[in-house]
Design a protein around this motif. Sequence first.
Motif, mmCIF file in Angstrom:
data_model
loop_
_atom_site.group_PDB
_atom_site.id
_atom_site.type_symbol
_atom_site.label_atom_id
_atom_site.label_comp_id
_atom_site.label_asym_id
_atom_site.label_seq_id
_atom_site.Cartn_x
_atom_site.Cartn_y
_atom_site.Cartn_z
ATOM 1 N N ALA A 50 83.292 21.026 42.836
ATOM 2 C CA ALA A 50 82.139 20.162 43.140
ATOM 3 C C ALA A 50 82.491 19.097 44.173
ATOM 4 O O ALA A 50 81.638 18.661 44.947
ATOM 5 N N ASP A 51 83.755 18.674 44.171
ATOM 6 C CA ASP A 51 84.155 17.535 45.017
ATOM 7 C C ASP A 51 84.765 17.958 46.350
ATOM 8 O O ASP A 51 85.012 17.114 47.214
ATOM 9 N N ALA A 52 84.989 19.274 46.533
ATOM 10 C CA ALA A 52 85.773 19.732 47.696
ATOM 11 C C ALA A 52 85.216 19.225 49.031
ATOM 12 O O ALA A 52 85.975 18.748 49.881
ATOM 13 N N ASP A 53 83.910 19.305 49.198
ATOM 14 C CA ASP A 53 83.347 18.908 50.499
ATOM 15 C C ASP A 53 83.477 17.397 50.717
ATOM 16 O O ASP A 53 83.843 16.939 51.802
ATOM 17 N N ASP A 54 83.202 16.622 49.656
ATOM 18 C CA ASP A 54 83.333 15.162 49.770
ATOM 19 C C ASP A 54 84.785 14.749 50.008
ATOM 20 O O ASP A 54 85.065 13.828 50.778
ATOM 21 N N TYR A 55 85.688 15.423 49.296
ATOM 22 C CA TYR A 55 87.121 15.102 49.443
ATOM 23 C C TYR A 55 87.533 15.292 50.902
ATOM 24 O O TYR A 55 88.185 14.435 51.499
ATOM 25 N N GLN A 56 87.100 16.425 51.471
ATOM 26 C CA GLN A 56 87.463 16.711 52.856
ATOM 27 C C GLN A 56 86.806 15.702 53.801
ATOM 28 O O GLN A 56 87.436 15.206 54.743
ATOM 29 N N ALA A 57 85.519 15.393 53.530
ATOM 30 C CA ALA A 57 84.818 14.450 54.408
ATOM 31 C C ALA A 57 85.452 13.057 54.336
ATOM 32 O O ALA A 57 85.550 12.342 55.325
ATOM 33 N N THR A 58 85.910 12.677 53.139
ATOM 34 C CA THR A 58 86.452 11.326 52.950
ATOM 35 C C THR A 58 87.891 11.213 53.452
ATOM 36 O O THR A 58 88.268 10.207 54.056
ATOM 37 N N HIS A 59 88.700 12.238 53.171
ATOM 38 C CA HIS A 59 90.140 12.116 53.435
ATOM 39 C C HIS A 59 90.659 13.038 54.531
ATOM 40 O O HIS A 59 91.832 12.947 54.910
ATOM 41 N N GLY A 60 89.784 13.944 55.023
ATOM 42 C CA GLY A 60 90.248 14.974 55.958
ATOM 43 C C GLY A 60 90.899 14.413 57.215
ATOM 44 O O GLY A 60 91.907 14.931 57.683
ATOM 45 N N GLU A 61 90.324 13.337 57.748
ATOM 46 C CA GLU A 61 90.870 12.805 59.001
ATOM 47 C C GLU A 61 92.270 12.215 58.769
ATOM 48 O O GLU A 61 93.191 12.417 59.560
ATOM 49 N N PHE A 62 92.430 11.486 57.661
ATOM 50 C CA PHE A 62 93.726 10.876 57.342
ATOM 51 C C PHE A 62 94.774 11.974 57.085
ATOM 52 O O PHE A 62 95.921 11.883 57.527
ATOM 53 N N LEU A 63 94.358 13.018 56.356
ATOM 54 C CA LEU A 63 95.294 14.091 56.028
ATOM 55 C C LEU A 63 95.623 14.932 57.255
ATOM 56 O O LEU A 63 96.764 15.392 57.408
ATOM 57 N N GLY A 64 94.621 15.137 58.125
ATOM 58 C CA GLY A 64 94.820 15.985 59.300
ATOM 59 C C GLY A 64 94.783 17.455 58.912
ATOM 60 O O GLY A 64 95.038 17.810 57.771
ATOM 61 N N ASP A 65 94.488 18.318 59.886
ATOM 62 C CA ASP A 65 94.473 19.759 59.593
ATOM 63 C C ASP A 65 95.887 20.326 59.568
ATOM 64 O O ASP A 65 96.157 21.299 58.861
ATOM 65 N N VAL A 66 96.773 19.750 60.372
ATOM 66 C CA VAL A 66 98.145 20.259 60.469
ATOM 67 C C VAL A 66 99.088 19.059 60.350
ATOM 68 O O VAL A 66 99.635 18.565 61.345
ATOM 69 N N ARG A 67 99.224 18.548 59.145
ATOM 70 C CA ARG A 67 100.058 17.349 58.939
ATOM 71 C C ARG A 67 100.496 17.358 57.489
ATOM 72 O O ARG A 67 99.728 17.727 56.596
ATOM 73 N N PHE A 68 101.733 16.945 57.247
ATOM 74 C CA PHE A 68 102.237 16.900 55.863
ATOM 75 C C PHE A 68 102.345 15.443 55.446
ATOM 76 O O PHE A 68 103.329 14.779 55.717
ATOM 77 N N ARG A 69 101.286 14.952 54.792
ATOM 78 C CA ARG A 69 101.316 13.595 54.252
ATOM 79 C C ARG A 69 101.587 13.674 52.767
ATOM 80 O O ARG A 69 100.898 14.387 52.044
ATOM 81 N N TRP A 70 102.540 12.880 52.316
ATOM 82 C CA TRP A 70 102.894 12.902 50.898
ATOM 83 C C TRP A 70 101.946 12.083 50.047
ATOM 84 O O TRP A 70 101.809 12.343 48.843
ATOM 85 N N CYS A 71 101.307 11.067 50.623
ATOM 86 C CA CYS A 71 100.664 10.066 49.751
ATOM 87 C C CYS A 71 99.781 9.118 50.546
ATOM 88 O O CYS A 71 99.863 9.061 51.769
ATOM 89 N N PRO A 72 98.923 8.356 49.824
ATOM 90 C CA PRO A 72 98.055 7.403 50.518
ATOM 91 C C PRO A 72 98.823 6.328 51.293
ATOM 92 O O PRO A 72 98.255 5.702 52.195
ATOM 93 N N GLU A 73 100.084 6.100 50.948
ATOM 94 C CA GLU A 73 100.888 5.144 51.715
ATOM 95 C C GLU A 73 101.158 5.688 53.121
ATOM 96 O O GLU A 73 101.616 4.964 54.000
ATOM 97 N N GLY A 74 100.907 6.980 53.310
ATOM 98 C CA GLY A 74 100.956 7.565 54.656
ATOM 99 C C GLY A 74 102.244 8.289 54.998
ATOM 100 O O GLY A 74 102.347 8.869 56.078
ATOM 101 N N LEU A 75 103.232 8.257 54.113
ATOM 102 C CA LEU A 75 104.529 8.877 54.403
ATOM 103 C C LEU A 75 104.345 10.330 54.850
ATOM 104 O O LEU A 75 103.670 11.110 54.172
ATOM 105 N N VAL A 76 104.956 10.690 55.982
ATOM 106 C CA VAL A 76 104.845 12.067 56.481
ATOM 107 C C VAL A 76 106.201 12.762 56.387
ATOM 108 O O VAL A 76 107.256 12.150 56.584
ATOM 109 N N GLU A 77 106.152 14.066 56.117
ATOM 110 C CA GLU A 77 107.385 14.831 55.944
ATOM 111 C C GLU A 77 108.180 14.913 57.248
ATOM 112 O O GLU A 77 109.410 14.985 57.220
ATOM 113 N N SER A 78 107.496 14.865 58.385
ATOM 114 C CA SER A 78 108.221 14.929 59.666
ATOM 115 C C SER A 78 109.188 13.758 59.795
ATOM 116 O O SER A 78 110.216 13.860 60.473
#
Length: 289
Positions: A50-78
């Motif tokens: 039920a939440d998939a579309d909202d989750y993507q709309a809300t967080h998709g830009e921060f997460l990125g399509d090709v990015r490994f973010r561990w957490c809301p603090e923003g830490l990236v695996e790279s």
Amino acid sequence: MQNTSDTDPGGDGFSDGHVSAVQALGTTGIVHRPVGPAESRSASRLWWDADADDYQATHGEFLGDVRFRWCPEGLVESEAGLLGPVDGRDVLEVGCGAASCSRWLATQGARPVGLDLSAGMLRQARAANARSGVDVPLVLADATELPFPDARFDLACSAFGAVPFVDDSAAVMREVHRVLRPGGRWVFATTHPLRWAFPDDPGPEGLTVYHSYFDRTPYAEFDDDGRATYVEHHRTLGDRVRELVGAGFELVDLIEPEWPEGHQEVWGQWSPLRGALVPGTAIYVCRRD
Ligand SMILES: C[S@@+](CC[C@H](N)C(=O)[O-])C[C@H]1O[C@@H](n2cnc3c(N)ncnc32)[C@H](O)[C@@H]1O
């Protein structure tokens, strides 16, 4: 959830960002009560579909399509390199959601597989595969019953996927241990267990303890029939370490990312205000024996 889907257990209602899922599911209340494996699975499917579309709309830009973010603090695996070398490795992403992490891993020479319980979240993953041109394999399955042979993967990872939503998270640890090759790493991020004691409020209200850290009774949202529509399970830090050790893992490190200076992105209960004072994420870096 207590956190990543932004509902509001300690506040006066449900999250602003996820109103449509709450409405679609007819969620009317919040309670701490026992929730077994089948009800947890059913609630998670209901919620994340039920939440998939909202989750993507809300967080998709921060997460990125090709990015490994561990957490809301923003830490990236790279930058963090918690998985170690990934080139040429078979990697399982547990609770992949839209599978941004898997796509980043593919661009680094890994062979990822994204696994999730929710068809809705995997629909977002397929859309992001198509959008980005990085096509990663996706599997619809439950993290407590991984549909893979023993020793199939070199590495496993999860950014807030599955672990907090299952009744028997020790079973997830055992399953991940089974599908990893000896010496493989299992790195997963969850809400920091300390946050269980605080309301899911990014503002000052979220700074006062309202619930016992030691109370493991699950958090559940429910509809008028009492059906669970969202569930989260809590483990103390000690519980989690015992689960990992019991499954045969060595805990190599426990990362508590600090809130970076200038980072203003609010994600549900995660905010610059709280991040400066209380850890919001725990990342467990484990090695299979
Ligand atoms: C907070 S989202 C995280 C998604 C993604 N990792 C990210 O960083 O955006 C949690 C994910 O865990 C998935 N999940 C919940 N319970 C699960 C289970 N038992 N097995 C597999 N996935 C599950 C949900 O469907 C959802 O996609």
